[in-house]
Design a protein around this motif. Structure first.
Motif, PDB file in Angstrom:
ATOM      1  N   ARG A 151      48.138  38.341  39.120  1.00 37.65           N
ATOM      2  CA  ARG A 151      49.542  38.354  38.732  1.00 37.65           C
ATOM      3  C   ARG A 151      49.926  39.670  38.067  1.00 37.65           C
ATOM      4  NH1 ARG A 151      51.874  33.052  36.089  1.00 37.65           N
ATOM      5  NH2 ARG A 151      51.817  32.502  38.293  1.00 37.65           N
ATOM      6  N   HIS A 152      49.095  40.111  37.132  1.00 42.65           N
ATOM      7  CA  HIS A 152      49.534  41.248  36.316  1.00 42.65           C
ATOM      8  C   HIS A 152      48.984  42.598  36.784  1.00 42.65           C
ATOM      9  CE1 HIS A 152      51.413  38.373  33.771  1.00 42.65           C
ATOM     10  NE2 HIS A 152      50.267  37.742  33.552  1.00 42.65           N
ATOM     11  N   VAL A 153      47.887  42.579  37.549  1.00 45.73           N
ATOM     12  CA  VAL A 153      47.350  43.859  38.031  1.00 45.73           C
ATOM     13  C   VAL A 153      47.781  44.100  39.473  1.00 45.73           C
ATOM     14  CG1 VAL A 153      45.277  45.237  38.385  1.00 45.73           C
ATOM     15  CG2 VAL A 153      45.398  43.670  36.441  1.00 45.73           C
ATOM     16  N   TRP A 154      47.558  43.095  40.329  1.00 47.15           N
ATOM     17  CA  TRP A 154      47.861  43.307  41.741  1.00 47.15           C
ATOM     18  C   TRP A 154      49.213  42.736  42.177  1.00 47.15           C
ATOM     19  CZ3 TRP A 154      42.293  41.325  43.013  1.00 47.15           C
ATOM     20  CH2 TRP A 154      41.380  42.337  42.679  1.00 47.15           C
ATOM     21  N   GLY A 155      49.825  41.900  41.333  1.00 42.00           N
ATOM     22  CA  GLY A 155      51.139  41.346  41.657  1.00 42.00           C
ATOM     23  C   GLY A 155      51.172  40.475  42.910  1.00 42.00           C
ATOM     24  N   LEU A 156      50.047  39.793  43.177  1.00 43.96           N
ATOM     25  CA  LEU A 156      49.960  38.972  44.396  1.00 43.96           C
ATOM     26  C   LEU A 156      50.505  37.566  44.230  1.00 43.96           C
ATOM     27  CD1 LEU A 156      46.518  39.761  46.105  1.00 43.96           C
ATOM     28  CD2 LEU A 156      48.784  39.817  47.164  1.00 43.96           C
ATOM     29  N   ILE A 157      50.406  37.002  43.006  1.00 42.77           N
ATOM     30  CA  ILE A 157      50.856  35.619  42.831  1.00 42.77           C
ATOM     31  C   ILE A 157      51.945  35.524  41.757  1.00 42.77           C
ATOM     32  CG2 ILE A 157      48.709  34.533  43.594  1.00 42.77           C
ATOM     33  CD1 ILE A 157      47.940  34.162  40.640  1.00 42.77           C
ATOM     34  N   ILE A 172      41.508  32.143  34.259  1.00 44.39           N
ATOM     35  CA  ILE A 172      42.334  33.072  33.477  1.00 44.39           C
ATOM     36  C   ILE A 172      42.198  34.489  34.052  1.00 44.39           C
ATOM     37  CG2 ILE A 172      42.524  34.215  31.215  1.00 44.39           C
ATOM     38  CD1 ILE A 172      41.831  31.482  29.941  1.00 44.39           C
ATOM     39  N   ALA A 173      40.964  34.888  34.374  1.00 42.61           N
ATOM     40  CA  ALA A 173      40.731  36.232  34.925  1.00 42.61           C
ATOM     41  C   ALA A 173      41.444  36.380  36.270  1.00 42.61           C
ATOM     42  CB  ALA A 173      39.227  36.472  35.090  1.00 42.61           C
ATOM     43  N   THR A 174      41.394  35.320  37.097  1.00 46.08           N
ATOM     44  CA  THR A 174      42.044  35.380  38.412  1.00 46.08           C
ATOM     45  C   THR A 174      43.547  35.557  38.277  1.00 46.08           C
ATOM     46  OG1 THR A 174      40.340  33.888  39.236  1.00 46.08           O
ATOM     47  CG2 THR A 174      42.288  34.167  40.617  1.00 46.08           C
ATOM     48  N   VAL A 175      44.169  34.744  37.404  1.00 47.12           N
ATOM     49  CA  VAL A 175      45.624  34.851  37.231  1.00 47.12           C
ATOM     50  C   VAL A 175      45.976  36.221  36.643  1.00 47.12           C
ATOM     51  CG1 VAL A 175      47.615  33.935  35.977  1.00 47.12           C
ATOM     52  CG2 VAL A 175      45.998  32.358  37.047  1.00 47.12           C
ATOM     53  N   ALA A 176      45.183  36.693  35.681  1.00 47.90           N
ATOM     54  CA  ALA A 176      45.471  37.992  35.062  1.00 47.90           C
ATOM     55  C   ALA A 176      45.438  39.105  36.107  1.00 47.90           C
ATOM     56  CB  ALA A 176      44.470  38.276  33.948  1.00 47.90           C
TER      57      ALA A 176
END
Lengths: 140, 143
Positions: free
Chosen positions: A134-140, A127-131
């Motif tokens: 996706r939402h902070v760095w916009g990588l995935i 969950i931390a990785t996706v957050a």
């Protein structure tokens, strides 16, 4: 098209039945990382494990056109991410001695403290990785 | 007999992973996306998978496996560094692309080049794991 949760529940039941068959039939815990890990590091190169892998890889390939022809993995095309993720999953599941099937399905259903804690930890890390990505760095 | 049971279990596992959506990385990452558009499907997969196993574990008491031998003993309820550290690494990789070991194998036949690259990297990680695990313990003991 039925709602997706029905497919999820039905597929989940099949996963549980396969683990039950492996346990009651062969007396083994069905953990994907353990079965593959033992084969590749040479600690257990039995024919049983190879047969398990043959079914796991071969049967979805053969039956996908009949069951779910549209099914795709939608895996990212970013090959660097794929390699880093593969390394982390391989390292992590062997160091922790289990993954979603072994710790998750087989461990939780046995009320194993190690299985429950491992599952909580890898889900929180996921969950931390996706957050972050996706939402902070916009990588995935 | 054991080989046949293994093949059947692997096959059933693969079909279950395929139809449940576990081999679709969009769904897996969607389920982990608690702070975005959360997709609840995987909760149903987990619940569905645990139900038959709750029954199966009950059936193991005072019995032996069909093909002989013994059922695996329950691990002592002890937590160690390796369990936590390994699970953190696994969760990072799982969140990064949405594949875990079972689905990576089940989708190998139709997951394209990316799926094959993932599997190779995962195998490299698995082979390297004992070395890294031991180093981790040494480092922690020295600290």
């Amino acid at each position: 098209m039925q709602p997706e949760w029905i497919w999820g529940l039905g597929g989940g039941l099949l996963i549980g039945l396969s683990a039950a068959l492996y346990l009651l039939g062969n007396g083994r815990i069905m953990g994907a990382s353990g079965i593959l890990g033992g084969l590749v590091d040479g600690s257990d190169r039995s024919l049983e494990r190879l047969a398990f892998l043959a079914g796991l890889i071969g049967v979805p390939l053969l039956l996908r056109p009949l069951l779910l022809p549209a099914a795709q993995t939608h895996l990212t095309g970013n090959i660097t991410l794929v390699i880093i993720a593969g390394l982390l999953v391989g390292l992590g599941t062997r160091i922790a001695n289990g993954c979603t099937s072994g710790h998750g399905v087989c461990g939780i259903s046995r009320f194993s403290l190690r299985g429950i804690v491992a599952t909580i930890v890898y889900i929180m890390a996921g969950i931390a990785t996706v957050a972050l990505l996706r939402h902070v760095w916009g990588l995935i | 007999m054991r080989v046949v049971i293994s093949f059947l279990a692997g096959s059933l596992f693969g079909i279950g992973l395929l139809i449940s959506g576990m081999t679709d990385t969009t769904k897996v990452q969607g389920w982990l996306d608690m702070f975005g558009q959360w997709d609840p499907t995987l909760a149903f997969v987990m619940a569905g998978a645990i139900l038959p196993m709750l029954v199966a574990w009950r059936l193991t008491s005072n019995r032996r496996p069909l093909t002989g031998g013994r059922f695996p003993q329950k691990a002592a309820p002890e937590l160690d560094r390796q369990l936590i550290f390994g699970s953190v690494l696994f969760g990072l990789g799982w969140g990064l692309v949405g594949l875990c070991p079972g689905p990576a194998l089940a989708s190998l036949g139709y997951g394209g080049v990316g799926g094959i690259v993932f599997l190779i990297a995962m195998i490299v990680g698995m082979v390297a794991a004992p070395t890294l695990g031991a180093q981790l313990d040494r480092a922690a003991n020295a600290a």
